[in-house]
Design an enzyme around this catalytic site. Structure first.
Site, mmCIF file in Angstrom:
data_model
loop_
_atom_site.group_PDB
_atom_site.id
_atom_site.type_symbol
_atom_site.label_atom_id
_atom_site.label_comp_id
_atom_site.label_asym_id
_atom_site.label_seq_id
_atom_site.Cartn_x
_atom_site.Cartn_y
_atom_site.Cartn_z
ATOM 1 N N SER A 1 38.954 19.143 -41.020
ATOM 2 C CA SER A 1 38.235 18.716 -39.825
ATOM 3 C C SER A 1 37.566 17.375 -40.066
ATOM 4 O O SER A 1 37.139 17.072 -41.196
ATOM 5 C CB SER A 1 37.171 19.767 -39.509
ATOM 6 O OG SER A 1 36.271 19.293 -38.552
ATOM 7 N N LYS B 1 35.027 23.524 -45.209
ATOM 8 C CA LYS B 1 36.237 22.686 -45.076
ATOM 9 C C LYS B 1 36.299 21.691 -46.242
ATOM 10 O O LYS B 1 37.363 21.478 -46.835
ATOM 11 C CB LYS B 1 36.221 21.932 -43.740
ATOM 12 C CG LYS B 1 36.419 22.835 -42.540
ATOM 13 C CD LYS B 1 37.821 23.417 -42.508
ATOM 14 C CE LYS B 1 37.992 24.464 -41.447
ATOM 15 N NZ LYS B 1 39.225 25.233 -41.574
ATOM 16 N N TYR C 1 29.924 25.585 -42.178
ATOM 17 C CA TYR C 1 31.312 25.424 -41.705
ATOM 18 C C TYR C 1 31.918 24.144 -42.288
ATOM 19 O O TYR C 1 32.998 24.170 -42.879
ATOM 20 C CB TYR C 1 31.359 25.389 -40.166
ATOM 21 C CG TYR C 1 32.722 24.958 -39.672
ATOM 22 C CD1 TYR C 1 33.809 25.809 -39.770
ATOM 23 C CD2 TYR C 1 32.930 23.670 -39.169
ATOM 24 C CE1 TYR C 1 35.076 25.398 -39.362
ATOM 25 C CE2 TYR C 1 34.183 23.251 -38.762
ATOM 26 C CZ TYR C 1 35.257 24.128 -38.856
ATOM 27 O OH TYR C 1 36.510 23.712 -38.463
HETATM 28 P P1 NAD Z 1 40.825 30.034 -33.572
HETATM 29 O O1 NAD Z 1 39.594 30.816 -33.825
HETATM 30 O O2 NAD Z 1 41.411 30.061 -32.214
HETATM 31 O O3 NAD Z 1 41.964 30.434 -34.615
HETATM 32 C C1 NAD Z 1 41.671 30.907 -35.911
HETATM 33 C C2 NAD Z 1 42.395 32.233 -36.087
HETATM 34 O O4 NAD Z 1 42.111 32.732 -37.402
HETATM 35 C C3 NAD Z 1 41.929 33.289 -35.092
HETATM 36 O O5 NAD Z 1 43.057 33.848 -34.419
HETATM 37 C C4 NAD Z 1 41.235 34.356 -35.952
HETATM 38 O O6 NAD Z 1 41.409 35.646 -35.446
HETATM 39 C C5 NAD Z 1 41.897 34.141 -37.301
HETATM 40 N N1 NAD Z 1 41.067 34.525 -38.449
HETATM 41 C C6 NAD Z 1 39.761 34.247 -38.676
HETATM 42 N N2 NAD Z 1 39.370 34.766 -39.851
HETATM 43 C C7 NAD Z 1 40.459 35.388 -40.394
HETATM 44 C C8 NAD Z 1 40.684 36.132 -41.567
HETATM 45 N N3 NAD Z 1 39.704 36.342 -42.445
HETATM 46 N N4 NAD Z 1 41.917 36.642 -41.792
HETATM 47 C C9 NAD Z 1 42.934 36.454 -40.897
HETATM 48 N N5 NAD Z 1 42.766 35.767 -39.761
HETATM 49 C C10 NAD Z 1 41.545 35.239 -39.501
HETATM 50 O O7 NAD Z 1 40.511 28.512 -34.021
HETATM 51 P P2 NAD Z 1 41.349 27.188 -33.823
HETATM 52 O O8 NAD Z 1 40.589 26.307 -32.924
HETATM 53 O O9 NAD Z 1 42.751 27.507 -33.524
HETATM 54 O O10 NAD Z 1 41.212 26.585 -35.288
HETATM 55 C C11 NAD Z 1 42.211 26.753 -36.270
HETATM 56 C C12 NAD Z 1 41.749 26.092 -37.564
HETATM 57 O O11 NAD Z 1 41.493 24.720 -37.319
HETATM 58 C C13 NAD Z 1 40.448 26.672 -38.118
HETATM 59 O O12 NAD Z 1 40.555 26.712 -39.530
HETATM 60 C C14 NAD Z 1 39.417 25.669 -37.679
HETATM 61 O O13 NAD Z 1 38.318 25.629 -38.552
HETATM 62 C C15 NAD Z 1 40.202 24.370 -37.756
HETATM 63 N N6 NAD Z 1 39.672 23.322 -36.881
HETATM 64 C C16 NAD Z 1 39.466 23.584 -35.553
HETATM 65 C C17 NAD Z 1 38.943 22.592 -34.735
HETATM 66 C C18 NAD Z 1 38.672 22.861 -33.276
HETATM 67 O O14 NAD Z 1 37.890 22.117 -32.680
HETATM 68 N N7 NAD Z 1 39.280 23.856 -32.660
HETATM 69 C C19 NAD Z 1 38.647 21.334 -35.269
HETATM 70 C C20 NAD Z 1 38.878 21.093 -36.621
HETATM 71 C C21 NAD Z 1 39.391 22.111 -37.422
HETATM 72 C C1 WQD Z 2 31.646 16.763 -27.848
HETATM 73 C C2 WQD Z 2 30.615 15.873 -27.157
HETATM 74 C C3 WQD Z 2 28.355 16.625 -27.397
HETATM 75 C C4 WQD Z 2 28.876 20.347 -25.155
HETATM 76 C C5 WQD Z 2 32.795 20.120 -32.799
HETATM 77 C C6 WQD Z 2 32.544 20.463 -34.239
HETATM 78 C C7 WQD Z 2 33.577 19.817 -35.115
HETATM 79 C C8 WQD Z 2 34.993 20.170 -34.653
HETATM 80 C C9 WQD Z 2 35.183 19.948 -33.184
HETATM 81 C C10 WQD Z 2 35.804 22.022 -35.957
HETATM 82 C C11 WQD Z 2 29.354 15.632 -27.983
HETATM 83 C C12 WQD Z 2 28.770 16.704 -25.956
HETATM 84 C C13 WQD Z 2 29.082 19.129 -25.782
HETATM 85 C C14 WQD Z 2 28.057 20.405 -24.002
HETATM 86 C C15 WQD Z 2 27.713 18.029 -24.164
HETATM 87 N N1 WQD Z 2 35.299 21.548 -34.887
HETATM 88 N N2 WQD Z 2 28.506 17.994 -25.286
HETATM 89 N N3 WQD Z 2 27.499 19.230 -23.557
HETATM 90 O O1 WQD Z 2 30.415 18.412 -31.631
HETATM 91 O O2 WQD Z 2 32.193 16.594 -31.488
HETATM 92 O O3 WQD Z 2 32.712 18.711 -32.626
HETATM 93 O O4 WQD Z 2 34.118 20.561 -32.444
HETATM 94 O O5 WQD Z 2 36.059 21.511 -36.976
HETATM 95 O O6 WQD Z 2 33.346 20.248 -36.416
HETATM 96 O O7 WQD Z 2 31.244 20.007 -34.594
HETATM 97 O O8 WQD Z 2 32.479 18.710 -30.180
HETATM 98 O O9 WQD Z 2 32.948 19.513 -27.906
HETATM 99 O O10 WQD Z 2 30.849 20.311 -29.078
HETATM 100 O O11 WQD Z 2 30.999 17.945 -28.314
HETATM 101 O O12 WQD Z 2 27.188 16.993 -23.730
HETATM 102 O O13 WQD Z 2 27.810 21.470 -23.431
HETATM 103 O O14 WQD Z 2 30.175 16.529 -25.961
HETATM 104 O O15 WQD Z 2 27.012 16.214 -27.511
HETATM 105 O O16 WQD Z 2 28.940 14.319 -27.720
HETATM 106 P P1 WQD Z 2 31.825 18.026 -31.498
HETATM 107 P P2 WQD Z 2 31.830 19.218 -28.840
#
Ligand code: NAD
Ligand code: WQD
Length: 337
Positions: free
Chosen positions: A124, A153, A149
């Site tokens: 991330s 990562k 979190y």
């Molecule tokens: P998500 O929660 O939709 O998908 C994650 C999946 O992992 C879920 O289906 C959950 O049931 C499963 N899971 C959780 N813990 C588990 C375990 N112990 N064993 C087996 N399965 C398990 O999330 P996503 O948005 O699809 O994210 C996928 C990956 O990408 C995650 O590792 C997340 O941290 C990373 N990521 C997501 C974002 C984002 O904004 N969505 C951003 C950066 C990184």
């Molecule tokens: C986006 C923008 C908020 C909600 C997060 C995690 C990051 C990654 C992606 C996993 C910001 C603003 C938000 C609301 C708002 N996940 N906002 N009102 O914070 O950039 O990233 O998700 O790895 O680790 O921190 O994403 O969508 O929460 O916010 O004004 O109700 O929207 O302040 O500027 P963020 P976000």
């Protein structure tokens, strides 16, 4: 070619499985269904005509996890499984470390035991912390993460880099996602978090379908073009395609590489609201509130490495992201249950 997709019924995992199937890969999905539904498998079948083999397994349960490796000759792993809510991780640090680190170590140990040497890991942009100025480049390394979190990562990245040092034929791509949003154009898969969404686009979606009254804009006094926070939003289908390119790269090359996956463009909160209003054809009520603690003003990717190493460039823009998010929430106001 068999690819094990952990977390494959989740948001990004399910879109990636669709793109892998479209390219002719055989996917095996493993998920504990903590944050997703088995119905996603039916949705994948509706899109691709193929229902992937599925294991309801928790990666923390190493014995059961090993059965998956025993029963299948796996060529590569894409590791999405994990917990992802930043705020929750502050309240429940051990749950986050146990899931995201202990669970991942189980997986990496079994990969080495069964000679599976190709990995793509979901990292991330959060690992840059608040230490560097955008555009963020991979070579900056890792900054000060500000929550468990983000730390989980960063630690995973370090573990995988160390595995690469100890195993010269190991190949891994650490994909640092920026802000994934949107949904598959069919509206069959997408994201609707349980409870009140934390992230901007899912929150707007809930406002648009009347589940929430208005959006709170967290601060309009940042040093940005309109005072609201700027982020690098990437369509989840573009992101899924980046995984196909990453796994193809990992299969052909040895070593560990870290790659940003973003669009390289920053959009402010007000610009996202405007794009979503255009997509849904109605005004989105919002109120400006104080800043959310921990937020930074601007975060967007330098995308040169993704383009040069993987040949990856995004194709879908912010209007596509909002259009597809809107289509998905209209068809699945309560998510995929
Ligand atoms: P998500 O929660 O939709 O998908 C994650 C999946 O992992 C879920 O289906 C959950 O049931 C499963 N899971 C959780 N813990 C588990 C375990 N112990 N064993 C087996 N399965 C398990 O999330 P996503 O948005 O699809 O994210 C996928 C990956 O990408 C995650 O590792 C997340 O941290 C990373 N990521 C997501 C974002 C984002 O904004 N969505 C951003 C950066 C990184
Ligand atoms: C986006 C923008 C908020 C909600 C997060 C995690 C990051 C990654 C992606 C996993 C910001 C603003 C938000 C609301 C708002 N996940 N906002 N009102 O914070 O950039 O990233 O998700 O790895 O680790 O921190 O994403 O969508 O929460 O916010 O004004 O109700 O929207 O302040 O500027 P963020 P976000």
């Amino acid at each position: 070619m068999k690819i094990l997709v952990t977390g494959g019924t989740g948001y990004i995992g399910s879109h990636t499985v669709v793109e892998l199937i479209n390219k002719g890969y055989e996917c095996i999905i493993l998920d504990n269904l903590y944050n997703s539904s088995e119905k996603v498998l039916d949705r994948i079948k509706m899109i691709t005509d193929i229902r992937p083999k599925f294991y309801k397994v928790d990666i923390r349960d190493k014995e059961t996890l090993e059965e998956v490796f025993k029963e299948n000759k796996i060529d590569a792993v894409i590791h999405f499984a994990g917990l992802k809510a930043v705020g929750e991780s502050v309240a429940k640090p051990l749950e986050y470390y146990e899931n995201n680190i202990t669970g991942s170590i189980n997986l990496y140990e079994l990969m080495l035991k069964y000679n599976v040497k190709n990995l793509v890991f979901s990292s991330s942009a959060t690992v840059y912390g608040d230490s560097f100025k955008s555009p963020l480049k991979e070579e900056y390394g890792r900054g000060n993460t500000t929550n468990p979190y983000g730390a989980s990562k960063a630690i995973n990245e370090m573990i995988i880099e160390d595995i690469g040092v100890a195993n010269k034929d190991f190949s891994a791509i650490l994909l640092r996602y920026f802000n994934p949003v949107g949904a598959h154009e069919s509206g069959l898969i997408g994201e609707r978090p349980n409870g009140i969404p934390n992230n901007l686009v899912p929150y707007i979606s809930d406002v648009v379908v009347g589940k929430l009254d208005h959006l709170n804009v967290f601060g309009d006094d940042y040093d940005t073009r309109d005072g609201t926070g700027v982020r690098d939003y990437i369509h989840v289908v573009d992101l899924a395609k980046a995984h196909v390119l990453a796994i193809e790269y990992a299969l052909k090359h040895e070593g560990v590489n870290t790659i940003n996956v973003g669009s390289g463009n920053g959009y402010s909160v007000l610009e996202v609201i405007k794009a979503y209003e255009k997509a849904c054809g109605k005004p989105i009520p919002y109120r400006v509130t104080p800043r959310r603690p921990g937020d930074i003003a601007t975060c967007f990717a330098d995308t040169n490495k993704a383009s040069e190493l993987l040949g990856f460039n995004t194709k879908l823009n912010i209007e596509d992201m909002c259009k597809d998010a809107y289509n998905f929430i209209c068809k699945n106001p309560d998510g995929i249950e």
